[in-house]
Write a protein that holds these residues in place. Structure first.
Motif: not given
Length: 211
Positions: A186-188, A207-211
């Motif tokens: 994922n976008a970590k 942290d993970v980018v969600t948007a």
């Protein structure tokens, strides 16, 4: 390099009509090279199937305008050709960038397998009869995608853009002050530059980018 087709097409009327000349299971073609003095001699660098192994990978050559094809460079069913460059003054000399990779159903944009022992730069000086892997000056790490081109004014100079398993592990260059590294699902965020904008904003590693 994610979409695919069904082989090589040829036109003899300036593009009004096209005929499929074979290599229907090459799926993806990294590059083609046409002999400057004999247009019936063509090299096709086939990347091959995106999702798994297949045999129609490597460098294929025709000397009769595509009626028949000979596989002149083959590494293994996981490695195809992503780029191909013909020497501007000697069409018998070519450089091939071979790429071992495979996409997965949940690889989030990056290949599930991005590098391997099959990847590298290969050279022929006899029109594909024999090839030798170039090692001098090339990273000794497992390699991934490679872009390659001769300097047209001085073909003794060759430029190569080389991906290895160390990509993204150097110092941050992005203005945000974040770094990446190995492929993640994922976008970590994998690294934060000290005193950079991301750190000042409170962003932390993992942290993970969600948007």
């Amino acid at each position: 390099s994610s979409s695919w087709g069904d082989g090589v097409y040829k036109s003899t009327d300036a593009g009004k009509t096209w005929t499929n000349m074979g290599l229907k299971e090459s799926y993806q073609v990294g590059r083609m090279a046409i002999h400057p003095d004999d247009p019936n001699t063509v090299y096709v660098g086939a990347l091959g199937r995106l999702w798994g192994e297949n045999e129609q990978r490597g460098i294929f050559k025709t000397t009769d305008g595509g009626t028949n094809w000979e596989k002149v460079l083959y590494i293994d069913p996981r490695t195809g050709c992503i780029d191909l460059a013909m020497h501007p003054a000697d069409p018998e000399t070519l450089l091939a960038a071979m790429y071992e990779r495979q996409r997965g159903g949940f690889d989030v944009g990056d290949p599930e397998k991005r590098w391997g022992p099959g990847s590298g730069i290969y050279k022929t000086t006899n029109g594909g009869k024999s090839w030798k892997k170039t090692r001098k000056g090339i990273p000794s790490r497992p390699l991934g995608r490679i872009g390659i081109q001769y300097h047209q004014a001085d073909p003794s100079i060759v430029f190569a853009t080389i991906e290895s398993d160390k990509i993204g592990t150097g110092p941050a260059t992005a203005r945000m002050g974040i770094t990446g590294g190995q492929r993640v699902p994922n976008a970590k965020i994998q690294g934060i530059t000290k005193d950079g904008p991301a750190e000042k904003a409170g962003i932390k590693a993992n942290d993970v980018v969600t948007a």
